[in-house]
Enzyme design. Sequence first.
Site, PDB file in Angstrom:
ATOM      1  N   ARG A   1       0.835  -1.212   0.000  1.00 41.18           N
ATOM      2  CA  ARG A   1       0.000   0.000   0.000  1.00 41.18           C
ATOM      3  C   ARG A   1       0.863   1.252   0.000  1.00 41.18           C
ATOM      4  O   ARG A   1       0.564   2.236  -0.677  1.00 41.18           O
ATOM      5  CB  ARG A   1      -0.921  -0.019   1.218  1.00 41.18           C
ATOM      6  CG  ARG A   1      -1.715   1.263   1.350  1.00 41.18           C
ATOM      7  CD  ARG A   1      -2.723   1.196   2.466  1.00 41.18           C
ATOM      8  NE  ARG A   1      -3.364   2.498   2.665  1.00 41.18           N
ATOM      9  CZ  ARG A   1      -4.283   2.746   3.572  1.00 41.18           C
ATOM     10  NH1 ARG A   1      -4.704   1.776   4.371  1.00 41.18           N
ATOM     11  NH2 ARG A   1      -4.815   3.950   3.696  1.00 41.18           N
TER      12      ARG A   1
ATOM     13  N   ASN B   1     -10.500  -4.008  -0.532  1.00 34.97           N
ATOM     14  CA  ASN B   1     -10.521  -2.945  -1.531  1.00 34.97           C
ATOM     15  C   ASN B   1      -9.632  -3.298  -2.716  1.00 34.97           C
ATOM     16  O   ASN B   1      -8.720  -4.102  -2.568  1.00 34.97           O
ATOM     17  CB  ASN B   1     -10.036  -1.637  -0.898  1.00 34.97           C
ATOM     18  CG  ASN B   1     -11.192  -0.894  -0.263  1.00 34.97           C
ATOM     19  OD1 ASN B   1     -12.301  -0.957  -0.762  1.00 34.97           O
ATOM     20  ND2 ASN B   1     -10.915  -0.222   0.850  1.00 34.97           N
TER      21      ASN B   1
ATOM     22  N   CYS C   1     -18.757  -1.600   2.247  1.00 36.05           N
ATOM     23  CA  CYS C   1     -17.956  -0.413   2.509  1.00 36.05           C
ATOM     24  C   CYS C   1     -18.598   0.342   3.654  1.00 36.05           C
ATOM     25  O   CYS C   1     -19.821   0.318   3.813  1.00 36.05           O
ATOM     26  CB  CYS C   1     -17.923   0.455   1.251  1.00 36.05           C
ATOM     27  SG  CYS C   1     -16.939   1.934   1.464  1.00 36.05           S
TER      28      CYS C   1
ATOM     29  N   HIS D   1     -17.013   3.857  -3.327  1.00 36.72           N
ATOM     30  CA  HIS D   1     -16.168   5.069  -3.193  1.00 36.72           C
ATOM     31  C   HIS D   1     -16.524   6.104  -4.253  1.00 36.72           C
ATOM     32  O   HIS D   1     -15.711   6.963  -4.595  1.00 36.72           O
ATOM     33  CB  HIS D   1     -14.670   4.705  -3.240  1.00 36.72           C
ATOM     34  CG  HIS D   1     -14.243   3.925  -2.035  1.00 36.72           C
ATOM     35  ND1 HIS D   1     -12.928   3.696  -1.727  1.00 36.72           N
ATOM     36  CD2 HIS D   1     -14.955   3.341  -1.054  1.00 36.72           C
ATOM     37  CE1 HIS D   1     -12.857   2.971  -0.619  1.00 36.72           C
ATOM     38  NE2 HIS D   1     -14.086   2.747  -0.192  1.00 36.72           N
TER      39      HIS D   1
ATOM     40  N   TYR E   1     -14.798  10.440  -0.867  1.00 34.28           N
ATOM     41  CA  TYR E   1     -13.893  10.191  -1.991  1.00 34.28           C
ATOM     42  C   TYR E   1     -14.166  11.101  -3.181  1.00 34.28           C
ATOM     43  O   TYR E   1     -13.334  11.216  -4.078  1.00 34.28           O
ATOM     44  CB  TYR E   1     -13.967   8.717  -2.409  1.00 34.28           C
ATOM     45  CG  TYR E   1     -13.384   7.795  -1.381  1.00 34.28           C
ATOM     46  CD1 TYR E   1     -12.016   7.526  -1.368  1.00 34.28           C
ATOM     47  CD2 TYR E   1     -14.176   7.198  -0.403  1.00 34.28           C
ATOM     48  CE1 TYR E   1     -11.469   6.683  -0.415  1.00 34.28           C
ATOM     49  CE2 TYR E   1     -13.640   6.364   0.552  1.00 34.28           C
ATOM     50  CZ  TYR E   1     -12.284   6.095   0.553  1.00 34.28           C
ATOM     51  OH  TYR E   1     -11.738   5.266   1.493  1.00 34.28           O
TER      52      TYR E   1
HETATM   53 MN   LIG Z   1     -14.631   1.346   1.436  1.00 40.92          MN
END
Ligand SMILES: [Mn+2]
Lengths: 438, 438, 438, 438
Positions: free
Chosen positions: B96, B150, B172, B202, B256
């Site tokens: 990540r 994700n 989510c 998102h 987002y």
């Molecule tokens: Mn999420």
Amino acid sequence: MQKGLKVATIGGGSSYTPELIEGFIKRYDEFPLTELWLVDIEEGKEKLEIVGNLAKRMIEKAELPIDVHLTLDREEALKDADFVTTQFRVGLLEARAKDERIPLKYNVLGQETNGPGGLFKGLRTVPVIVDICNDMERLCPDAWLINFTNPAGMVTEAVLRYTNIDKVVGLCNVPIGIEMGIAKLLDVDASRIHIDFAGLNHMVYGLDVYLDGESVKDRVIELLSDPENTSFVKNIDGIGWEPEFIRALDALTCPYHNYYYKSQDMLEKTKKEAEEKGTRAEVVLELEKELFELYKDPDLNIKPPQLEERGGAYYSDAAVRLITSIYNDKRDIQPVNTRNNGAIASIPNDSAVEISSVITKDGPKPLAIGDLPVAVRGLVQQIKSFERIGAEAAVNGDYDKAVLALTINPLTPSDSVAKAIIDEMMEAHKTHLPQFFN
Amino acid sequence: MQKGLKVATIGGGSSYTPELIEGFIKRYDEFPLTELWLVDIEEGKEKLEIVGNLAKRMIEKAELPIDVHLTLDREEALKDADFVTTQFRVGLLEARAKDERIPLKYNVLGQETNGPGGLFKGLRTVPVIVDICNDMERLCPDAWLINFTNPAGMVTEAVLRYTNIDKVVGLCNVPIGIEMGIAKLLDVDASRIHIDFAGLNHMVYGLDVYLDGESVKDRVIELLSDPENTSFVKNIDGIGWEPEFIRALDALTCPYHNYYYKSQDMLEKTKKEAEEKGTRAEVVLELEKELFELYKDPDLNIKPPQLEERGGAYYSDAAVRLITSIYNDKRDIQPVNTRNNGAIASIPNDSAVEISSVITKDGPKPLAIGDLPVAVRGLVQQIKSFERIGAEAAVNGDYDKAVLALTINPLTPSDSVAKAIIDEMMEAHKTHLPQFFN
Amino acid sequence: MQKGLKVATIGGGSSYTPELIEGFIKRYDEFPLTELWLVDIEEGKEKLEIVGNLAKRMIEKAELPIDVHLTLDREEALKDADFVTTQFRVGLLEARAKDERIPLKYNVLGQETNGPGGLFKGLRTVPVIVDICNDMERLCPDAWLINFTNPAGMVTEAVLRYTNIDKVVGLCNVPIGIEMGIAKLLDVDASRIHIDFAGLNHMVYGLDVYLDGESVKDRVIELLSDPENTSFVKNIDGIGWEPEFIRALDALTCPYHNYYYKSQDMLEKTKKEAEEKGTRAEVVLELEKELFELYKDPDLNIKPPQLEERGGAYYSDAAVRLITSIYNDKRDIQPVNTRNNGAIASIPNDSAVEISSVITKDGPKPLAIGDLPVAVRGLVQQIKSFERIGAEAAVNGDYDKAVLALTINPLTPSDSVAKAIIDEMMEAHKTHLPQFFN
Amino acid sequence: MQKGLKVATIGGGSSYTPELIEGFIKRYDEFPLTELWLVDIEEGKEKLEIVGNLAKRMIEKAELPIDVHLTLDREEALKDADFVTTQFRVGLLEARAKDERIPLKYNVLGQETNGPGGLFKGLRTVPVIVDICNDMERLCPDAWLINFTNPAGMVTEAVLRYTNIDKVVGLCNVPIGIEMGIAKLLDVDASRIHIDFAGLNHMVYGLDVYLDGESVKDRVIELLSDPENTSFVKNIDGIGWEPEFIRALDALTCPYHNYYYKSQDMLEKTKKEAEEKGTRAEVVLELEKELFELYKDPDLNIKPPQLEERGGAYYSDAAVRLITSIYNDKRDIQPVNTRNNGAIASIPNDSAVEISSVITKDGPKPLAIGDLPVAVRGLVQQIKSFERIGAEAAVNGDYDKAVLALTINPLTPSDSVAKAIIDEMMEAHKTHLPQFFN
Ligand SMILES: [Mn+2]
Ligand SMILES: [Mn+2]
Ligand SMILES: [Mn+2]
Ligand SMILES: [Mn+2]
């Protein structure tokens, strides 16, 4: 005896007019025009006189019985017209220069038909075109409106959605230019090339390419992904698409796609050019001055070759070809901006799309393409939304909607930048945006 | 006697696991879990031990007859499971961190689920999830797959399109977070708020908001456009939406959306934070170390409050609430990632969408919303195309498609930058991208 | 030197073949055919000889360098063909007679392409066409399949859905017949008439009519609703549409619409005719015998005028016109059965529709018509479902699906009658329905 | 203090009213009604008195503080109502008897909501409902209109398309009846059965069936195709579906489907019954007389059990259940007639469909089902077109459209028969069809 054929050209004082005249002369056999009315507004009177007189000399030289009328009275020009062409520019090149300059201050692309410039050209133009349509409804309800005025996508959308004129076609020279380019790339005559176009104005894709009727898309995509093909491929100062991108996209792009798939490069290039040689409007302003000097020459009776450098090549040809096909019910295929009518899935039936259409006396009939390729659906949808909300803002003088339209435009970095640009441009174009200042 | 209830949690060594345990404890009355299998891979063995033992202590304290199994053998865990939850991270937080760091070098947002980071997380994760689904087909064909991994949109899309598992729900915590935020803004209990959600993971919008069943959208939009509402409105370090934008958008956004409607600000903020305190992964790495130190404490037998700072709040609640509703055929409405089935026009029936759905034993049934508002259609379509092409690239190891997916992503400035980032990230994540290196 | 042009005609021993030959002769300048292969099966050998020899004499008389081959070996005929035309009849006219006779016993319309007869013709024909397509895939993968075999809608649907051949066009003479009829009604030359066709095979509507490119639909509808217009209007023994009905329908119908909008009258008429002069197949059987007697005459070297009475006028013209347009990339508009591709809303993209299409070397491109008029949507949808389920039953030998297809057909009075008819017809056609008897 | 709850019942003198009262009494805890206004017209005054007094006695017995008002003044009743229910019958049972009798003369089904009877009930009812909606807009713009008046599909379509009331729900007891029937078939309590309904009013299909949340469709279809299941299967005097048909259909039908999939049997059965015991209206007329005699009894203070024989069982329950769910924002799933909003593909977003919906304070939210099964798409589309054109004819008094609507109805044998029936019925219902006689 048949009634004569009358065309009214709004924005007749444009430097492009000689091309249009050339087009009418070239296709006179198929389209026996009797009256051409060049209309302009008070501020354009001098240019109208100059270009109008050149038009008369051109027709005289061609020995054709076409009467050219110059007028500032739009109603007189529209009365009983068979075709109305529009090629005007609200605020003239000075306004375009602002459309190009102001966004650059905010590090946003300054361009005539994309991003903030496109929006503001739309905000200025849409109310005028709606006005023209209202006049047409009264004065020549059966006429076809052939619109070249940019942003042609937003303008055609506005006509379809906010006026009672449904005989409207938006026209652009981009698809023809792509066919020419592909012909050059394949080194064949352009007449042997056919492309299935679909998308929006200045956002059109070639979904398939044919040489003598046979698909050569794979070969063309291969050529386009070959870095050696500098001539056609490197369409912006030698920058070509990444081979992987164009191979996977599997469709032909149009030059305006550079603004979206190479946003950063295009912004920088535009900034550099604005600094070094002026924005496009500023360059064109000079070119136009020279052109009008040429046009004044009483011995000139043809379209001067210098006009081609002005840009906008093939426009005249596209326009007269379209008009001729409508008039003669030719049923040939041309890419035009027309009512979608289900041809592209996910776009409303009554929205404008740019698409290969059969041109009949009853207007363009778009060829059904079903779903757009997955990769392009989103961008096309986004620009369509920009055009729809932009047109709505323009018609209603709705400031919030203008901010929304610009924020959702892919070239805008944020709602705050959108608002800042809008505020400065609203002020700069105040005179031409009465709907926002009452 | 009824067969016991078995849950398998892939990535069971995650620091989130205590939340999940808490969830199962809290809802035990409705969901009488008998076996919980926490699975992880060799590299995660130590963490699995630590968190697994905490889980056992929590359950012991709650005096519930749930057997917790810790295993590295995924097959054993999946065998006859009723529910499979996935919360793994291919390449761990180190991967990540690369997803976040590398794009920043190219002046492109570095974020876990959006832009290049989202794409690469997808490229690493999709093959593993496809693998898990293939195992499930064999070992527990009737189980529900509850995926929190994700990028949940791309992952759910891949499961729907490239596996035979159709009992899948992507989850989510963003929608729940929005409901909490709106409740706070209105100063009411969250249980009184209901929102009609539609869009993608998102990239979800609130199309309407209800207080006690009555629409209060206008009031909420008004509040959101009031610059005084710093608490909820100014969601990124005090930056709120421009009032004009949010009023004209006339829908609730999710956090987002800042990456898209405030791209530039978010890029700068992210760069600044990466420089000053490290990227989010780097920060979380530290947090996790501390958490696992806490988890080791043999006296700890509850979810430590410090976990809430880790982020991901409401996940556990969302997950167990969903599982409980499926198990009990509750028919309550929850926002989940599921097969569109015509609920959102213009999105294929078989694509994943995030949408308010009735949760039944037969899975989520999305509520039909017809057309998305004009302003949001394009962006949603674009991200859906990104997810679809990304999933395709991930499954087939198709490099060209990866370049295409990233180029059409709105956060990428050009095809060339897309390619450069992909090349560097492919190399950096090589170990976890075998499909591209064979 | 260019490779010669090869056409293979499956069912070459048909009495129609002389028309086809005439068509190839008439258009030889545009379509320089070099080899024509007439194929038939063992049972049709004698007719193949007779009609094949006539074909040779016709070509000799025309002094054209076309080689005519007669063969029972389909593979030899298909090998490297450029076009394959199909005009065969599984079970010959004897089977058609059963299709027409048996339903009448149940008080249900007996007709070749509608109702039970259409279903059984499909059940017999689809497996054969699928077989031919499988051969084509191997032997002439680039060839175009031009299918006239009825039921052309179900057959084209089956090819699109159950084979790998996508270069297929279904052809019918009904649209041309309507244009001829309208021309007669307006007393103008048919070349000046153009109709926008949309719908399905034998269920096609004219959505607009143009004379010299200008819509005359209102005038035509007015004429059609005038009881005085006996010639064209009273298309079934003098029965015209009710003026109110045709005015409100506001579209042109095709002759087969009588079976749906005048079901009772048509049933009675058909019963009466069957009793008095035999069913159509029985009448045609006699006609054919006479025709083949004529064909035997070694002095005959033109299409005998008696063939026109056989019915099926314009077929040859339609077929060769279509082939010529494909071969020459003519881009003229013709009504054909082709993949919908979004042209008609609510019909799947990959289903066959009969629609005005531009004929290119790449095949037909349907013109988008958006939504069908409200009044006709249901019937078109119902017949499409009948065709789809019928094709599925035919390919899989699925008895239940056959019962379903016939029950949902608007001409069937009940599921029980459907089943009774199917049982009797299955038995009657047993030899030609192997897929149901294994 | 909260404002009281007011319900206005148009057609309050109906024999059904005691059921409605019973419903309000039973659910008083959840729906604390304060004022019930029973409205009727002059001709219904006597019945209104009788049934109104029974209503008062029932409420008195239940010891609830509900005020029952009887009035002939619709405006007074509507003023500030929270819910408006409509259960009126323009022309009373006498008109229904004509709807049933006249078509039979033409050998066409005579039924209240299908075919000619359905059309004429619509033509009489739609203008009145439009009128009521116009009143509501003025007098109680926030009220919900709960319509049970048949034909509920056409009526709901008309409200959605021709009035400004969008808070409308159409209600039918058919779906509940199917759930009851399936429960009986499976021998379980109805509360354990759930069905996914989709289609149109009196043309609704069960796409899946659940027992305790688990799909049992295959089992149910198997049972339905077993000729032994006489009780539920043989829904018309012992006639069951052909096993092949129902297996291939793979969906639950509603009783009204018999008119379409067993048209001939139903026509004969209806004719026979009309002859032997009178049409349904004629039978009901007698029943009603007896009921009103019972209602007059001053000692009666409950819903008399004889009402159940009247038919229309579960209506009251369905209605009060729906109202209670809206009022309390219950978010349970109920099958209702509501705006499609994309839930069923191919039906316009703004058309009425009958579909399983979540019932919220904001109204029903239909569950997305995507495409209807292939086999049922056509019939549903056809009935929807019938409803749309019928509604249009009713609103505009358009005779041609009435002929069109009836001709495209699957129960009509021809345009000529349609016209003949319409002419006789127009005359018979003249008093109640002013829009056609001015
Ligand atoms: Mn999420
Ligand atoms: Mn252009
Ligand atoms: Mn035909
Ligand atoms: Mn009902």
